[in-house]
Design an enzyme around this catalytic site. Structure first.
Site, PDB file in Angstrom:
ATOM      1  N   GLU A  68     -14.692  -0.744  -2.479  1.00 57.39           N
ATOM      2  CA  GLU A  68     -13.341  -1.232  -2.204  1.00 57.39           C
ATOM      3  C   GLU A  68     -12.534  -0.161  -1.491  1.00 57.39           C
ATOM      4  O   GLU A  68     -12.443   0.974  -1.950  1.00 57.39           O
ATOM      5  CB  GLU A  68     -12.611  -1.652  -3.483  1.00 57.39           C
ATOM      6  N   GLU A  93      -9.215   5.570  -2.248  1.00 57.81           N
ATOM      7  CA  GLU A  93      -7.754   5.461  -2.283  1.00 57.81           C
ATOM      8  C   GLU A  93      -7.145   6.824  -1.985  1.00 57.81           C
ATOM      9  O   GLU A  93      -7.610   7.838  -2.512  1.00 57.81           O
ATOM     10  CB  GLU A  93      -7.305   4.966  -3.665  1.00 57.81           C
ATOM     11  N   ASP A 120      -9.672   9.562   3.406  1.00 60.08           N
ATOM     12  CA  ASP A 120      -9.654   8.524   4.428  1.00 60.08           C
ATOM     13  C   ASP A 120     -10.933   7.675   4.376  1.00 60.08           C
ATOM     14  O   ASP A 120     -12.036   8.202   4.447  1.00 60.08           O
ATOM     15  CB  ASP A 120      -9.509   9.199   5.798  1.00 60.08           C
ATOM     16  N   ASP A 143      -2.040  -2.723   4.089  1.00 62.82           N
ATOM     17  CA  ASP A 143      -0.727  -2.707   4.736  1.00 62.82           C
ATOM     18  C   ASP A 143      -0.777  -3.598   5.978  1.00 62.82           C
ATOM     19  O   ASP A 143      -1.582  -3.368   6.874  1.00 62.82           O
ATOM     20  CB  ASP A 143      -0.365  -1.272   5.138  1.00 62.82           C
ATOM     21  N   LYS A 147       5.634  -4.931  12.024  1.00 59.28           N
ATOM     22  CA  LYS A 147       6.198  -4.842  13.373  1.00 59.28           C
ATOM     23  C   LYS A 147       5.101  -4.854  14.431  1.00 59.28           C
ATOM     24  O   LYS A 147       4.061  -4.215  14.276  1.00 59.28           O
ATOM     25  CB  LYS A 147       7.036  -3.573  13.502  1.00 59.28           C
ATOM     26  N   ASP A 179      -1.473 -11.179   1.438  1.00 57.84           N
ATOM     27  CA  ASP A 179      -0.396 -12.107   1.112  1.00 57.84           C
ATOM     28  C   ASP A 179       0.557 -12.273   2.293  1.00 57.84           C
ATOM     29  O   ASP A 179       1.656 -12.796   2.141  1.00 57.84           O
ATOM     30  CB  ASP A 179       0.376 -11.632  -0.127  1.00 57.84           C
ATOM     31  N   PHE A 218       0.435  -7.345  -8.773  1.00 62.66           N
ATOM     32  CA  PHE A 218       1.047  -7.480  -7.455  1.00 62.66           C
ATOM     33  C   PHE A 218       0.956  -8.932  -6.982  1.00 62.66           C
ATOM     34  O   PHE A 218       1.929  -9.509  -6.492  1.00 62.66           O
ATOM     35  CB  PHE A 218       0.312  -6.552  -6.474  1.00 62.66           C
TER      36      PHE A 218
END
Length: 238
Positions: A68, A93, A120, A143, A147, A179, A218
């Protein structure tokens, strides 16, 4: 920063600036998270200096393997590892409190089928994960970089899809969830264009939330606010 632009041929490829798909967040560590890092890292931690891994040696057995990218606070990865002791899991992570939270949970649960990187993900894929070694790669709620000028930072791009394909076994699954519908549509567009994959959705779009993906706090919060969640599963076919 005074980095030269990526197109400048005078800069060696390994020293050119790369676009990061994440923002490094420091965050304050709780006592439990700090304890997780201090006590759990020797048991569960992996680092790039180890080079290309022999996963059978790392886990002491041969088993189905899932990785993951961006496990956040580690809730879903911990739950998956607890529910599937016959499988092995690797989490990546960069958020240190999240790493500490996962490690603290792994210690409490007495897990042996989990390993963790705190760097990374692209470097981990490039330097540590053997080709055709994963049964599943998971990318949950990355993320979305809302924009338009930041869309180039979205991790799901053609080059990334190809990198993932190389690490999956034939028949392995790339499972994404978001989402943010515009990002789901972006993922679908990229994956439809990526060679060597087959969409597991019968209608060529999304799949229902698979049972193996836990519902995180979340996601529960998003549901209360009326947010949708889109899951995509693509199988490596060649």
């Amino acid at each position: 920063m005074t980095d030269k632009p990526e197109s400048d041929s005078s800069v060696a490829p390994e020293h050119r600036r790369t676009i990061k798909s994440f923002v490094m967040r420091a965050g304050r560590m709780t006592e439990a998270q700090q304890r997780g890092v201090e006590q759990g890292w020797p048991q569960f931690g992996l680092n790039l200096e180890q080079g290309l891994l022999d996963l059978d040696q790392v886990f002491g057995r041969s088993a189905p393997r899932s990785l993951e990218i961006g496990f956040g606070m580690g809730q879903s990865l911990l739950e998956m590892a607890e529910k599937a002791p016959e499988q092995d899991f690797i989490g990546i992570e960069v958020h240190r409190p999240g790493v500490g939270s996962l490690l603290n949970g792994a210690l409490k649960a007495g897990l042996t089928n989990l390993r963790v990187y705190d760097c990374d993900a692209i470097e981990v894929l490039d330097k540590a994960i053997p080709d055709a070694s994963l049964d599943r790669l998971m990318l949950f709620f990355p993320d979305p970089w809302h924009k338009k000028k930041h869309h180039k930072r979205r991790i799901v791009q053609l080059a990334f899809a190809e990198k993932v394909r190389q690490k999956l076994k034939v028949g392995g699954i790339f499972h994404m969830a978001t989402d943010w519908q515009p990002y789901a549509e972006h993922m679908l567009e990229i994956m439809n264009a990526a060679p060597g994959y087959r969409n597991q959705s019968p209608d060529g779009t999304w799949v229902p939330r698979p049972e193996e993906r836990p519902i995180t706090n979340f996601e529960k919060r998003g549901e209360r606010l009326g947010h949708g969640v889109w899951d995509l599963k693509f199988e490596r076919v060649e």
